[in-house]
Scaffold this active site. Structure first.
Site: not given
Ligand code: IVH
Length: 703
Positions: A134, A317
């Site tokens: 991230k 994800k």
């Protein structure tokens, strides 16, 4: 907007709720509190609490709001917004959502359970996840039409962002043309994070310093500012790069949605990389189970500081687009993805006092006492302030709220004081003038020219002796197995340790009577001390705590004499004649050996059986002129399989090579063991370094 008093009140209140959660009765105060922190972060540009602390307070808010009706101005009621209203806004083709947060493996397991439930599955078998860094920068959306970059925009409020096409075009990692048409894609919207590498950030700030410009606080601020500047040249100058991590929209010429045909997120990342975009690449992993994803997140958390870009967590994800669609979205975030936030490296705390520690050569080190604070999973309550200049340059005061950082293996340190939070009650830190170890004697501290530390000139001051003994027995010095700090302190307290020689003259029969010491432990201690008496003299020299004499100096000196006492006749010039020995250490050596107290100490040590004669291990390594690595520099990185790093370095030295510690153009050979990381990459990038496997190295040095 907020007075210092108000800021302080908000700060205190937050810290209280972080200890004992806010309740329903605190709701209004909590909303006001979080609104203040939002302001401090986004507008004031000076947070007074850490990111992780903010997230924890936000969680408390959400919990209370599951019982009470949210106030319309509650921070939970908006998606974050970077619109400031001074440039053209554009509508994203598909809204850019945020992410939910998780903080540990348990949270990720909970996320997995929710995924199973929302996908209407019986169990988690077969659910693939992608886990990727991230990036901590600014969010952007790029639109390509007919293979050309036609629009760049910031995230804005999620539905609309600020148009910044010129800036997007100024980023060299963003292709101006990408052959989407080869995949039938006519129009696409990509999402990514614009970010500045740590190395580029250092260069940019160094430039700014040279030009008397205000420095950027961190790479993220520099990147988000660079996205929104009106001057695209400035974007270019900031060397902003954009990692693309999502294809949000893709249609063909007839308007058909092509996303389903791409099947999975991982595939899509690969496709984007092929099209020339900078993607997480190797940083992303396709995981067959949630456990694998959890492990990958932990791997990244451990190495985050060695990575070239700032990342504040990972994003996990669901891989299949089909499954993503079934699982769906909330107003705020997709239910098929979650951010795993790393433990915060920075936070704030109150500086409640300063203590002074005396080192083995009498240096006085100020240590700040802090209200305990959690940093990267560890509670920190005291932090070194190094020396007086560190305190004055940061204008630190007792009572200050300070920003504390602990990054990776780096020892925690104080970044700065938050001057805005001062209310006048803060007290200056006054450095002591006299040795704090025995105040009655009023021994004035001295600070030598060119040194940053104040020192107690009395080498017989109690605290100094204690520190010298702790060092003398330590692993780096005489390496007396099992003889740690607590033993030294205990024996010192008992009056058995007055100087270093006493270590070799301990009353074992009395020790045996002490609580916690049995016959066996005393035997073990005695054995370890007897063994240490036979140490080579390079260890002994290092263990004498002569100012500026380190491990390397000990080795260099040990090569030169048959007996330690030989140094009594050496002059400064003799010492300086040794390669790599400077005038300061040469002077210290002469002074030390001229002091009769030190000579008496060595004599007593020798009487007690401590070795003072040069041993084989002290002699220089003999290298023949035709040894295989004569004249070469070498460095080992990664884990070696058949030997330890030290052994390998010795082998290399025997083969004539010089071991060095950093990658530079001076390096000739890099031996890369398993899991070799950034050093290997750097060496490869240099292109001039010969890279060897462990096997190849062994073949080279062992005839
Ligand atoms: S996916 C719909 N992946 O984090 C899912 N976001 O807190 C959208 N970010 O606004 C996000 N690295 O700016 C995703 N590998 C990554 C990311 C990432 C950074 C940012 C992004 C987003 C924010 C959410």
């Amino acid at each position: 907007m907020y007075t210092p008093q108000q800021k302080k009140q908000f700060y205190n209140q937050s810290k209280q709720w972080l200890n004992t959660s806010a309740t329903e009765a605190d709701y209004d105060a909590l909303v006001d509190n979080l609104k203040f922190h939002e302001w401090a972060y986004y507008v004031g540009n000076a947070s007074v609490i850490g990111d992780e602390e903010y997230d924890l307070l936000f969680k408390q808010l959400e919990q209370i709001e599951s019982i009470v009706v949210p106030r319309h101005d509650s921070p939970s009621q908006r998606v974050s917004n970077d619109l400031k209203g001074d440039s053209q806004t554009v509508e994203h083709l598909v809204p850019m959502l945020s992410l939910g947060n998780s903080y540990n493996a348990e949270d990720l397991q909970d996320f997995h359970k929710q995924v199973i439930k929302n996908a209407f599955l019986e169990d988690g078998v077969g659910i693939e996840y992608t886990a990727e860094p991230k990036y901590d920068g600014g969010s952007v959306a790029l639109v390509y039409e007919n293979d050309l970059l036609v629009r760049g925009a910031t995230r804005g409020n999620g539905s609309k962002g600020e148009e910044m096409t010129a800036n997007a075009k100024a980023m060299s990692s963003v292709p101006l043309k990408a052959m989407f048409s080869e995949y039938g894609i006519y129009k696409a919207e990509l999402r990514g994070e614009s970010i500045i590498s740590k190395a580029d950030f250092d260069v940019i700030n160094a430039d700014r310093l040279a030009n008397d410009e205000v420095l950027f606080a961190n790479p993220r601020n520099a990147a988000t500012g660079g996205l929104r500047t009106k001057d695209a040249n400035e974007t270019k100058k900031r060397r902003i790069q954009t990692f693309i991590f999502q294809l949000g929209y893709a249609i063909d010429k007839n308007g058909n949605d092509l996303l389903p045909s791409l099947k999975t997120h991982y595939n899509t990342l690969e496709l984007l990389a092929k099209l020339g975009f900078k993607t997480p690449g190797e940083g992303a992993r396709l995981c067959n189970t949630i456990e694998e994803a959890i492990e990958f997140c932990a791997e990244w958390e451990a190495k985050r500081d060695t990575y070239g870009y700032e990342i504040d967590g990972m994003v996990v994800k669901v891989n299949s687009f089909d499954l993503q669609e079934t699982i769906g979205y909330t107003q705020h975030h997709p239910k098929w993805a979650i951010a795993y936030k790393f433990k915060a490296k920075q936070s704030t705390s109150k500086l409640i006092g300063v203590e002074y520690q005396i080192g083995k050569i009498g240096s006085v080190t100020p240590v700040a006492k802090l209200d305990p604070v959690q940093l990267a999973g560890v509670t920190v309550s005291s932090v070194s302030l190094h020396n007086e200049d560190f305190i004055t340059s940061r204008d630190l005061r007792i009572g200050d709220t300070v920003v504390v950082e602990r990054a990776g293996d780096v020892i925690p340190y104080i970044v700065k004081a938050l001057e805005d939070l001062r209310d006048g009650s803060e007290q200056p830190i006054t450095f002591p003038q006299y040795c704090p170890s025995n105040i009655e004697d009023n021994i004035g501290l001295v600070r030598l020219e060119g040194e940053s530390a104040w020192r107690c000139p009395d080498c017989s001051c109690g605290e100094q002796i204690l520190q010298r003994m702790i060092f003398h027995v330590s692993k780096d010095a005489m390496d007396i197995d099992g003889f740690g700090k607590s033993y030294v302190e205990k024996f010192y307290e008992m009056g058995w340790l007055r100087d270093l020689a006493d270590i070799y003259d301990l009353p074992y029969d009395q020790i045996q009577e002490l609580e916690g010491f049995g016959e066996r432990s005393v035997m073990k201690l005695k054995k370890a001390i007897e063994k240490a008496k036979q140490n080579p003299i390079h260890r002994l020299l290092h263990s004498l705590t002569i100012h500026h004499l380190g491990k390397k100096g000990g080795k260099l000196f040990a090569e030169e004499v048959g007996h330690v006492m030989d140094f009594r006749t050496w002059t400064i010039e003799d010492f300086e004649g040794i390669k790599d020995i400077g005038p300061v250490l040469a002077r210290n050596m002469v002074d030390w050996f001229a002091d009769e107290r030190n000579i008496a100490l060595l004599e007593r040590m020798e009487d007690l059986g401590v070795n003072l004669t040069q041993l084989e291990a002290d002699k220089p390594i003999q290298v023949s002129a035709d040894a295989p690595l004569v004249g070469k520099t070498i460095l080992f990185t990664g884990t070696l399989q058949t030997m330890g790093r030290k052994e390998a370095q010795q082998l290399a030295a025997k083969a004539g090579a010089k071991n060095i510690s950093a990658i530079s153009s001076k390096l000739d050979i890099l031996v890369a063991g398993e899991k070799a990381g950034s050093k290997l990459k750097k060496a490869e990038a240099l292109g001039t370094v010969q890279i060897l496997t462990e096997e190849a190295f062994v073949a080279l040095v062992k005839p």
